[in-house]
Design a protein around this motif. Structure first.
Motif, PDB file in Angstrom:
ATOM      1  N   SER A  41      -9.290   9.429 -14.422  1.00 11.66           N
ATOM      2  CA  SER A  41      -9.774  10.873 -14.047  1.00 11.66           C
ATOM      3  C   SER A  41      -9.240  10.683 -12.476  1.00 11.66           C
ATOM      4  CB  SER A  41     -11.388  10.786 -14.195  1.00 11.66           C
ATOM      5  OG  SER A  41     -11.895  12.086 -13.199  1.00 11.66           O
ATOM      6  N   LEU A  42      -9.512   9.693 -11.893  1.00 15.49           N
ATOM      7  CA  LEU A  42      -9.199   9.703 -10.485  1.00 15.49           C
ATOM      8  C   LEU A  42      -7.659   9.649 -10.143  1.00 15.49           C
ATOM      9  CD1 LEU A  42      -9.815   8.820  -7.518  1.00 15.49           C
ATOM     10  CD2 LEU A  42      -9.762   6.337  -8.157  1.00 15.49           C
ATOM     11  N   SER A  43      -6.898   9.038 -10.936  1.00 19.71           N
ATOM     12  CA  SER A  43      -5.325   9.027 -11.079  1.00 19.71           C
ATOM     13  C   SER A  43      -4.820  10.256 -11.370  1.00 19.71           C
ATOM     14  CB  SER A  43      -4.802   8.073 -12.145  1.00 19.71           C
ATOM     15  OG  SER A  43      -3.419   8.154 -11.944  1.00 19.71           O
ATOM     16  N   ALA A  44      -5.557  11.098 -12.268  1.00 20.41           N
ATOM     17  CA  ALA A  44      -5.201  12.656 -12.772  1.00 20.41           C
ATOM     18  C   ALA A  44      -5.670  13.543 -11.511  1.00 20.41           C
ATOM     19  CB  ALA A  44      -5.639  12.864 -13.892  1.00 20.41           C
ATOM     20  N   ARG A  45      -6.613  13.338 -10.805  1.00 23.69           N
ATOM     21  CA  ARG A  45      -6.942  14.325  -9.461  1.00 23.69           C
ATOM     22  C   ARG A  45      -6.304  13.968  -8.327  1.00 23.69           C
ATOM     23  NH1 ARG A  45     -11.888  13.229 -10.055  1.00 23.69           N
ATOM     24  NH2 ARG A  45     -12.453  11.464  -8.718  1.00 23.69           N
ATOM     25  N   GLN A  46      -5.791  12.673  -8.147  1.00 23.30           N
ATOM     26  CA  GLN A  46      -4.882  12.454  -6.851  1.00 23.30           C
ATOM     27  C   GLN A  46      -3.558  12.912  -7.350  1.00 23.30           C
ATOM     28  OE1 GLN A  46      -5.555   8.187  -7.006  1.00 23.30           O
ATOM     29  NE2 GLN A  46      -6.794   8.063  -5.090  1.00 23.30           N
ATOM     30  N   ALA A  47      -2.988  12.688  -8.576  1.00 20.64           N
ATOM     31  CA  ALA A  47      -1.847  13.330  -8.812  1.00 20.64           C
ATOM     32  C   ALA A  47      -1.703  14.949  -8.661  1.00 20.64           C
ATOM     33  CB  ALA A  47      -1.306  12.915 -10.327  1.00 20.64           C
ATOM     34  N   THR A  48      -2.707  15.684  -9.009  1.00 15.51           N
ATOM     35  CA  THR A  48      -2.989  17.076  -8.891  1.00 15.51           C
ATOM     36  C   THR A  48      -2.845  17.350  -7.533  1.00 15.51           C
ATOM     37  OG1 THR A  48      -4.173  16.988 -10.992  1.00 15.51           O
ATOM     38  CG2 THR A  48      -4.333  19.017  -9.498  1.00 15.51           C
ATOM     39  N   ALA A  93      -2.947  21.689 -14.504  1.00 16.78           N
ATOM     40  CA  ALA A  93      -3.482  20.794 -15.722  1.00 16.78           C
ATOM     41  C   ALA A  93      -2.783  19.362 -15.722  1.00 16.78           C
ATOM     42  CB  ALA A  93      -3.510  21.469 -16.826  1.00 16.78           C
ATOM     43  N   THR A  94      -3.354  18.162 -15.253  1.00 16.62           N
ATOM     44  CA  THR A  94      -2.656  17.012 -15.285  1.00 16.62           C
ATOM     45  C   THR A  94      -3.256  16.250 -15.992  1.00 16.62           C
ATOM     46  OG1 THR A  94      -2.253  17.449 -12.805  1.00 16.62           O
ATOM     47  CG2 THR A  94      -2.077  15.250 -13.668  1.00 16.62           C
ATOM     48  N   SER A  95      -2.285  15.341 -16.789  1.00 17.77           N
ATOM     49  CA  SER A  95      -2.768  13.994 -17.763  1.00 17.77           C
ATOM     50  C   SER A  95      -1.845  12.949 -17.541  1.00 17.77           C
ATOM     51  CB  SER A  95      -2.929  14.522 -19.285  1.00 17.77           C
ATOM     52  OG  SER A  95      -1.765  15.221 -19.646  1.00 17.77           O
ATOM     53  N   SER A  96      -2.182  11.697 -17.685  1.00 20.42           N
ATOM     54  CA  SER A  96      -1.489  10.615 -17.823  1.00 20.42           C
ATOM     55  C   SER A  96      -0.692  10.672 -18.871  1.00 20.42           C
ATOM     56  CB  SER A  96      -2.231   9.347 -17.598  1.00 20.42           C
ATOM     57  OG  SER A  96      -3.184   9.167 -18.785  1.00 20.42           O
ATOM     58  N   LEU A  97       0.645   9.725 -18.971  1.00 17.79           N
ATOM     59  CA  LEU A  97       1.408   9.985 -20.066  1.00 17.79           C
ATOM     60  C   LEU A  97       1.012   9.327 -21.273  1.00 17.79           C
ATOM     61  CD1 LEU A  97       4.899   8.839 -18.208  1.00 17.79           C
ATOM     62  CD2 LEU A  97       3.986  11.216 -18.776  1.00 17.79           C
ATOM     63  N   GLU A  98      -0.118   8.355 -21.208  1.00 17.55           N
ATOM     64  CA  GLU A  98      -0.724   7.888 -22.129  1.00 17.55           C
ATOM     65  C   GLU A  98      -2.148   8.149 -22.454  1.00 17.55           C
ATOM     66  OE1 GLU A  98       0.264   5.975 -19.503  1.00 17.55           O
ATOM     67  OE2 GLU A  98       1.995   5.085 -20.246  1.00 17.55           O
ATOM     68  N   GLY A  99      -2.908   8.482 -21.512  1.00 21.24           N
ATOM     69  CA  GLY A  99      -4.208   9.124 -21.777  1.00 21.24           C
ATOM     70  C   GLY A  99      -4.412  10.259 -22.445  1.00 21.24           C
TER      71      GLY A  99
END
Length: 274
Positions: A41-48, A93-99
């Motif tokens: 969640s934190l990683s996706a929010r930061q990437a966004t 809309a952001t998601s990690s490659l694996e998550g």
């Protein structure tokens, strides 16, 4: 009977040990899953947020192919507001490659210069100009409002910056503004200082003069120096204009739509995870 009782107690103890071990393993798995979800969640929010910041200054088509750690789905909508102001809304809309977790948030992109004057003369005095153009009172107008300004106490080296905030005297030379043109104008704010345009200096853009309250600052435009766009002061100033000045709405409009002047902010209440 005693043996049966001992056996029952051993079985009960074994069950308790097994149950405790199972509970610990289950808790450990849940804790690991919770931590993983939180990190995603934190990683996706930061990437966004990073992508949104980049959208403010770069075309979207050049950004998405460069991203590797996350997948992005971006929808954009363009609007035209008051004073023909161009505004864009982005939904990311952001998601990690694996998550599997996805984070979504909407942003609005708009120019820092919200409105342009179209009947103002160069070196006019207008104490409310910052409110009209930036929706900021003179007291609250600072370099912090402007996106990525060059902040300095003189104009010795303006580099290739579009947004410049000077606290002190400003000597403009042909070299210091050689990157200025009708297609690449400059926003120059000079606070508490005198301004001098040397000979053969050509300036395109918007000059906002904020004189000090203790004395009247001076503007000197030497012969063969040119200013195209707008120079305006919030208080009375002394001028010595020997060069050429010309108000240009086209130059101001080009500045307003310059990538370096755009800001992007999140729209409250649009962020959620699923």
């Amino acid at each position: 009977m005693m043996l049966s009782l001992v056996l029952i107690l051993l079985l009960s103890l074994s069950y308790l040990v097994f149950s405790s071990a199972h509970s610990i393993i289950t808790f450990s798995r849940l804790d690991k899953l919770t931590q993983q979800t939180s990190n995603e969640s934190l990683s996706a929010r930061q990437a966004t947020r990073e992508l949104a910041k980049s959208i403010a200054v770069k075309p979207l088509g050049k950004l998405l192919p460069a991203q590797h750690s996350h997948k992005f789905v971006v929808n954009s909508f363009s609007y035209k507001g008051a004073h023909e102001l161009l505004v864009e809304q982005f939904s990311i809309a952001t998601s990690s490659l694996e998550g599997a977790l996805q984070y979504k948030e909407s942003f609005v992109k708009y120019p820092s210069i919200l409105a342009l004057p179209n009947n103002t003369k160069n070196f006019d005095v207008d104490s409310s100009i910052t409110e009209k153009m930036f929706n900021r009172t003179l007291e609250s107008f600072s370099h912090g409002y402007l996106p990525s300004p060059l902040s300095a106490n003189n104009c010795n080296d303006l580099q290739t910056k579009v947004v410049v905030w000077i606290e002190g005297n400003c000597l403009l030379t042909a070299k210091s503004v050689k990157h200025s043109s009708a297609k690449n104008p400059i926003l120059l704010v000079v606070k508490n200082g005198n301004i001098t345009f040397e000979e053969n200096t050509t300036f395109y853009g918007l000059l906002i003069i904020i004189p000090s309250t203790s004395n009247t600052n001076k503007v000197v435009l030497h012969p063969s120096a040119k200013l195209t766009g707008l120079a305006i002061s919030t208080r009375s100033i002394t001028t010595d204009i020997q060069g050429t000045t010309a108000f240009s709405f086209d130059v101001l409009q080009q500045l307003q739509q310059h990538a370096a002047l755009f800001k992007i902010i999140p729209i409250p209440g649009t962020a959620y995870e699923y």
